[in-house]
Design a protein around this motif. Structure first.
Motif, mmCIF file in Angstrom:
data_model
loop_
_atom_site.group_PDB
_atom_site.id
_atom_site.type_symbol
_atom_site.label_atom_id
_atom_site.label_comp_id
_atom_site.label_asym_id
_atom_site.label_seq_id
_atom_site.Cartn_x
_atom_site.Cartn_y
_atom_site.Cartn_z
ATOM 1 N N MET A 22 0.813 -1.212 0.000
ATOM 2 C CA MET A 22 0.000 0.000 0.000
ATOM 3 C C MET A 22 0.849 1.266 0.000
ATOM 4 O O MET A 22 0.327 2.375 -0.171
ATOM 5 N N THR A 23 2.162 1.115 0.176
ATOM 6 C CA THR A 23 3.037 2.286 0.103
ATOM 7 C C THR A 23 3.400 2.618 -1.349
ATOM 8 O O THR A 23 4.032 3.640 -1.606
ATOM 9 N N ASP A 24 2.992 1.760 -2.283
ATOM 10 C CA ASP A 24 3.260 1.942 -3.714
ATOM 11 C C ASP A 24 1.934 2.191 -4.430
ATOM 12 O O ASP A 24 1.157 1.262 -4.663
ATOM 13 N N LYS A 63 4.480 -0.366 8.126
ATOM 14 C CA LYS A 63 4.544 0.418 6.909
ATOM 15 C C LYS A 63 3.576 1.600 7.048
ATOM 16 O O LYS A 63 2.508 1.474 7.655
ATOM 17 N N ILE A 64 3.946 2.734 6.476
ATOM 18 C CA ILE A 64 3.095 3.921 6.538
ATOM 19 C C ILE A 64 2.550 4.219 5.148
ATOM 20 O O ILE A 64 3.304 4.483 4.214
ATOM 21 N N THR A 65 1.247 4.160 5.021
ATOM 22 C CA THR A 65 0.571 4.456 3.759
ATOM 23 C C THR A 65 0.251 5.955 3.676
ATOM 24 O O THR A 65 -0.198 6.553 4.655
ATOM 25 N N VAL A 97 14.824 -2.285 13.455
ATOM 26 C CA VAL A 97 13.716 -1.776 14.265
ATOM 27 C C VAL A 97 12.729 -1.097 13.329
ATOM 28 O O VAL A 97 13.090 -0.174 12.599
ATOM 29 N N ASN A 98 11.485 -1.561 13.329
ATOM 30 C CA ASN A 98 10.431 -0.943 12.523
ATOM 31 C C ASN A 98 9.653 0.038 13.400
ATOM 32 O O ASN A 98 8.798 -0.358 14.189
ATOM 33 N N TYR A 99 9.997 1.315 13.282
ATOM 34 C CA TYR A 99 9.286 2.354 14.021
ATOM 35 C C TYR A 99 9.361 3.646 13.210
ATOM 36 O O TYR A 99 10.454 4.148 12.934
ATOM 37 N N PRO A 100 8.225 4.191 12.793
ATOM 38 C CA PRO A 100 8.243 5.342 11.877
ATOM 39 C C PRO A 100 8.808 6.613 12.481
ATOM 40 O O PRO A 100 9.111 7.565 11.758
ATOM 41 N N GLY A 101 8.981 6.649 13.798
ATOM 42 C CA GLY A 101 9.555 7.823 14.421
ATOM 43 C C GLY A 101 11.059 7.933 14.260
ATOM 44 O O GLY A 101 11.625 9.025 14.435
ATOM 45 N N LEU A 102 11.714 6.838 13.900
ATOM 46 C CA LEU A 102 13.158 6.863 13.693
ATOM 47 C C LEU A 102 13.484 7.560 12.380
ATOM 48 O O LEU A 102 12.873 7.266 11.343
ATOM 49 N N LYS A 103 14.457 8.439 12.397
ATOM 50 C CA LYS A 103 14.849 9.136 11.173
ATOM 51 C C LYS A 103 15.388 8.175 10.126
ATOM 52 O O LYS A 103 15.347 8.455 8.926
ATOM 53 N N LYS A 139 9.393 9.989 6.429
ATOM 54 C CA LYS A 139 8.958 11.212 5.755
ATOM 55 C C LYS A 139 7.440 11.259 5.616
ATOM 56 O O LYS A 139 6.807 12.290 5.888
ATOM 57 N N VAL A 140 6.841 10.149 5.198
ATOM 58 C CA VAL A 140 5.372 10.101 5.064
ATOM 59 C C VAL A 140 4.717 10.192 6.435
ATOM 60 O O VAL A 140 3.695 10.874 6.610
ATOM 61 N N ALA A 141 5.307 9.516 7.408
ATOM 62 C CA ALA A 141 4.757 9.551 8.765
ATOM 63 C C ALA A 141 4.737 10.972 9.312
ATOM 64 O O ALA A 141 3.749 11.402 9.927
ATOM 65 N N ARG A 142 5.795 11.719 9.072
ATOM 66 C CA ARG A 142 5.850 13.103 9.554
ATOM 67 C C ARG A 142 4.765 13.959 8.900
ATOM 68 O O ARG A 142 4.229 14.882 9.511
ATOM 69 N N LYS A 143 4.421 13.621 7.659
ATOM 70 C CA LYS A 143 3.419 14.406 6.929
ATOM 71 C C LYS A 143 2.013 14.219 7.492
ATOM 72 O O LYS A 143 1.226 15.173 7.532
ATOM 73 N N GLN A 144 1.691 13.002 7.925
ATOM 74 C CA GLN A 144 0.302 12.746 8.314
ATOM 75 C C GLN A 144 0.120 12.355 9.784
ATOM 76 O O GLN A 144 -1.014 12.187 10.232
ATOM 77 N N MET A 145 1.192 12.250 10.542
ATOM 78 C CA MET A 145 1.078 11.957 11.964
ATOM 79 C C MET A 145 1.483 13.192 12.756
ATOM 80 O O MET A 145 2.407 13.912 12.387
ATOM 81 N N SER A 146 0.769 13.447 13.834
ATOM 82 C CA SER A 146 1.086 14.573 14.704
ATOM 83 C C SER A 146 1.188 14.087 16.144
ATOM 84 O O SER A 146 0.718 12.992 16.476
#
Length: 378
Positions: free
Chosen positions: A123-125, A151-153, A277-283, A289-296
């Motif tokens: 779903m990321t594609d 994964k972040i969609t 480590v699968n964690y979207p907060g890690l740089k 990048k997508v996580a930063r756009k839609q997560m607050s």
């Protein structure tokens, strides 16, 4: 109202007869008619159709996501099932390839005889989603972060594609919750929660919900509501009361989950025994990048790790932990870890060295100490 306020006050009118600040549990299955035999306006009739505790809960759930209505169910699976059921026969659904296994299994087992089919894609594609669309595709089901690989969609990109094709978009927002992601802001039609998890927050409630706004076609909402009441897949008054109460602390629990998860993810990333480590907060994460756009407000309390040495090493790590429990589920105040391959069984697509971690709200130093000693004894 801000989230912290509405989680406490929405739906809570107290108990006028006694002056109780907290509404009582109404266990009655039936409610008295008027003296002339007519139904009393505003009063419940029978508990399968409606109950005071469930109505208060649904009002609060809708407010949490900024929706117009919420429909509460006996479990997250029942909530998901209500959507698939409402789509009708011979429908095609597009799912993430990394998704809670029970969602895909539901279509392949319970709805196979309906002619319902599904296609799992990355779903990321967006290209993969586009190529998976058929003439009878009715729904694109988003799960972000995905379970268990996080994964972040890009929800907005999926909605843009779906709307051009007149396809509904549903979002499982169980992991992110409205504290971190608000799918209605990106145009989705339906939001699902396994409210057993972060909404409940204490690993003692089984429930689910569907939340809708004006984007949801009225006939689809009516079918989902009919599945709830006619099908009888309802939460008990006690579970509704517990969940209503638990939501009062939702906004103060979630930042601690996220804080602890970030600290733990950074800690684990530095250990040689950990492959990834699968964690979207890690740089360093590919979806950051997508996580930063839609997560607050943070990146949630969930993560997964890949342990060097395969399944044997992964299971040894879980056995070495003393404070953290090896158990199914997530979203509670306690930290849990689980080997997903063995939990999912034959339907699993999870790597055999993957461990899913639901980070609780314990003192972070205690959590880090437990993982440190477990890793050093591998």
């Amino acid at each position: 109202m801000k989230l912290e306020t509405l989680t406490i006050h929405t739906g809570n009118d107290g108990e006028p007869a006694t002056g109780a600040v907290i509404p009582p549990i109404i266990l009655s299955t039936t409610f008295e008619r008027a003296a002339d035999g007519t139904f009393v306006e505003g009063r419940d009739i029978y508990a399968r159709a409606s109950n005071p505790n469930r109505r208060m809960l649904e009002e609060k759930l809708a407010a949490l996501e900024g929706g117009t209505d919420a429909i509460a169910f006996s479990s997250g699976q029942a909530a998901t099932m209500s959507v698939f059921h409402a789509l009708g026969t011979n429908s095609h659904v597009i799912l993430p390839d990394d998704i809670y296994y029970g969602t895909r299994y539901m279509i392949e087992s319970l709805y196979e005889h309906w002619g319902m089919t599904c296609t799992a894609v990355d779903m990321t594609d967006i290209g993969q989603i586009k190529r998976a669309i058929r003439e009878n595709t009715r729904l694109i089901w988003v799960e972000t972060p995905s379970n268990p690989s996080l994964k972040i969609t890009d929800i907005q990109a999926v909605v843009k594609l779906a709307k051009a094709k007149n396809i509904l978009v549903g979002c499982d927002n169980t992991w992110a919750t409205p504290y971190f992601t608000r799918p209605f802001d990106f145009g989705v039609d339906i939001i699902m929660h396994s409210s057993t998890k972060y909404f409940g927050g204490h690993s003692d409630i089984l429930s689910g919900c569907i939340i809708v706004n004006d984007n949801c076609p009225p006939e689809l909402k009516a079918r989902i509501r009919n599945f709830q009441t006619t099908g009888g897949v309802i939460p008990s008054p006690f579970d509704c009361w517990l969940l209503f109460r638990s939501l009062s602390t939702f906004a103060v629990r979630m930042p601690v989950h996220a804080h602890n998860a970030m600290k733990l993810a950074m800690f684990l990333e530095g250990y040689p025994q950990i492959e990834k480590v699968n964690y979207p907060g890690l740089k360093s994460n590919e979806y950051h990048k997508v996580a930063r756009k839609q997560m607050s407000n943070g990146f949630g309390g969930m993560m997964s790790i890949l342990v060097k040495g395969g399944q044997e090493a992964a299971l040894k790590l879980t056995a070495n932990l003393k404070l953290v429990k090896h158990a199914t589920s997530l979203g509670g105040v306690e930290t849990l870890i689980e080997h997903r391959k063995s939990a999912e069984g034959a339907h699993s697509v999870s790597p055999d060295n993957l461990l899913r971690i639901s980070t609780g709200i314990e003192n972070i130093d205690d959590l880090l100490a437990d993982f440190r000693q477990a890793l050093e004894n591998l």
